[in-house]
Scaffold this active site. Structure first.
Site, short mmCIF file in Angstrom:
data_model
loop_
_atom_site.label_atom_id
_atom_site.label_comp_id
_atom_site.label_asym_id
_atom_site.label_seq_id
_atom_site.Cartn_x
_atom_site.Cartn_y
_atom_site.Cartn_z
N ASN A 20 0.87 -1.17 0.00
CA ASN A 20 0.00 0.00 0.00
C ASN A 20 0.90 1.22 0.00
O ASN A 20 1.52 1.53 1.02
CB ASN A 20 -0.90 -0.04 1.25
CG ASN A 20 -1.74 1.21 1.40
OD1 ASN A 20 -1.80 2.05 0.49
ND2 ASN A 20 -2.39 1.35 2.55
N LYS A 63 0.01 4.22 -0.22
CA LYS A 63 -0.65 5.38 0.41
C LYS A 63 -0.46 6.62 -0.47
O LYS A 63 -0.45 6.49 -1.69
CB LYS A 63 -0.13 5.57 1.84
CG LYS A 63 -0.21 4.26 2.65
CD LYS A 63 0.04 4.43 4.11
CE LYS A 63 -0.06 3.08 4.81
NZ LYS A 63 0.07 3.16 6.26
N HIS A 85 -9.39 1.10 5.18
CA HIS A 85 -8.10 1.29 5.87
C HIS A 85 -8.31 2.25 7.04
O HIS A 85 -9.11 3.18 6.94
CB HIS A 85 -7.07 1.84 4.88
CG HIS A 85 -5.68 1.80 5.43
ND1 HIS A 85 -5.23 2.73 6.35
CD2 HIS A 85 -4.66 0.94 5.24
CE1 HIS A 85 -3.98 2.43 6.68
NE2 HIS A 85 -3.61 1.35 6.03
N SER A 143 3.88 -2.15 10.27
CA SER A 143 5.33 -2.23 10.50
C SER A 143 5.93 -3.59 10.11
O SER A 143 6.85 -4.08 10.77
CB SER A 143 5.66 -1.89 11.96
OG SER A 143 5.31 -0.55 12.25
N GLY A 196 3.09 2.27 10.77
CA GLY A 196 4.09 3.34 10.62
C GLY A 196 4.86 3.66 11.88
O GLY A 196 5.54 4.69 11.96
N GLU A 228 -6.67 4.66 7.99
CA GLU A 228 -6.46 6.07 7.63
C GLU A 228 -7.68 6.64 6.93
O GLU A 228 -7.98 7.83 7.07
CB GLU A 228 -5.18 6.19 6.78
CG GLU A 228 -3.94 5.96 7.63
CD GLU A 228 -2.76 5.35 6.92
OE1 GLU A 228 -2.74 5.31 5.67
OE2 GLU A 228 -1.84 4.87 7.63
N GLU A 259 -4.91 -4.84 10.76
CA GLU A 259 -3.90 -3.80 10.93
C GLU A 259 -4.15 -3.05 12.23
O GLU A 259 -4.99 -2.12 12.26
CB GLU A 259 -3.94 -2.80 9.75
CG GLU A 259 -3.66 -3.43 8.41
CD GLU A 259 -3.09 -2.42 7.42
OE1 GLU A 259 -2.06 -2.71 6.82
OE2 GLU A 259 -3.66 -1.31 7.29
P1 13P Z 1 3.38 0.35 7.55
O1 13P Z 1 3.84 -0.95 6.94
O2 13P Z 1 4.09 1.55 7.02
O3 13P Z 1 3.34 0.26 9.04
O4 13P Z 1 1.84 0.55 7.07
C1 13P Z 1 0.95 -0.49 7.21
C2 13P Z 1 -0.29 -0.16 6.49
O5 13P Z 1 -1.05 0.70 6.90
C3 13P Z 1 -0.57 -0.86 5.22
O6 13P Z 1 -1.85 -0.63 4.78
#
Ligand code: 13P
Length: 243
Positions: free
Chosen positions: A5, A7, A89, A205, A165, A91, A159
């Site tokens: 992803n 983002k 997601h 992560s 992150g 976010e 997640e």
């Molecule tokens: P990270 O791997 O950067 O922690 O992000 C995970 C994520 O949100 C994937 O959709």
């Protein structure tokens, strides 16, 4: 399955990262997907043509078309070459106040367009600290996944919000507990055969140095990777850990 992803990261020069992935892909290897920003999707699918790399979107609108300035429909993703779409997601849930009901409706729209949906669930740190993780995940699973799910049209990504992150990950036992719980809920609702066939990804992560141990956990069928999917070297090491 290894799903990247990207983002809101990357402009056209970033597309060259995928070239270095092709040699790590094969028809009998793990399925590999990248969900780039919408502006790169068509360019990426063109560049990946003839390879085993699949591409997807990061969201779609609940409506098939219409007066929704700035939004992207499931059909537009398909037109740009997407096979998957990430929905719900954390976010999106926090930045755009997406509810379980909205995620469920978007998932239905995506299925009608012929996309496979990766539906994301996960608890916040406060919810885990309050020993409410399984309650939250159970509610999200019930509310965000429509009837009619199959192993073909649905992937679920666990997640934990606090692991995204941050460089922090749950213990392997904690990942296993949630994945076993999601599997049991899917089997109960959709029947054992379907429930077993839905792939469950862990996200938050995931890096080259922790991917193997995470993939060893029962009911973990792969990863949804953010930061480490932006660099081919890191993402290919995660793909290799799936073999
Ligand atoms: P990270 O791997 O950067 O922690 O992000 C995970 C994520 O949100 C994937 O959709």
């Amino acid at each position: 399955m290894a799903a990247g992803n990207w983002k809101m990261n990357g402009t056209s020069p970033a597309l060259s990262e995928i070239d270095a992935l092709f040699e790590h892909l094969s028809a009998d290897g793990p399925e590999v997907l990248i969900c780039p920003p919408a502006t790169l999707l068509a360019l990426m699918t063109e560049r990946a043509a003839g390879s085993e790399l699949k591409c997807g979107g990061q969201d779609c609108h609940v409506a098939a078309s219409g007066a929704h300035t700035g939004d992207i429909s499931a059909n537009m993703l398909v037109d740009a070459g997407a096979e998957y779409v990430i929905l719900g997601h954390s976010e999106r849930r926090s930045d755009h106040a997406e509810t379980d009901a909205m995620v469920r409706a978007k998932t239905e729209t995506a299925w009608v367009a012929g996309l496979r949906s990766i539906v994301c669930v996960g608890e916040t740190e406060a919810e885990r600290d309050a020993a409410n993780t399984l309650g939250i995940i159970g509610g999200q699973i019930a509310g965000s996944i429509p009837d009619g799910a199959t192993g073909e049209n649905l992937v679920v990504a666990y997640e934990p919000v606090w692991a995204i992150g941050t460089g922090r990950t749950p213990t392997l036992d904690q990942i296993g507990e949630v994945h076993d719980f999601i599997r049991a809920r899917l089997e109960k609702r959709f029947g054992e055969g379907v429930g077993r066939s839905v792939r469950l990804l862990y996200g938050g992560s995931v890096k080259p140095d922790n991917a193997s141990e995470i993939f060893s956990v029962s009911n973990v069928d792969g990863a949804l990777v953010g930061g480490a999917s932006l660099k081919a070297q890191d993402f290919s090491a995660i793909i290799a850990a799936l073999r």
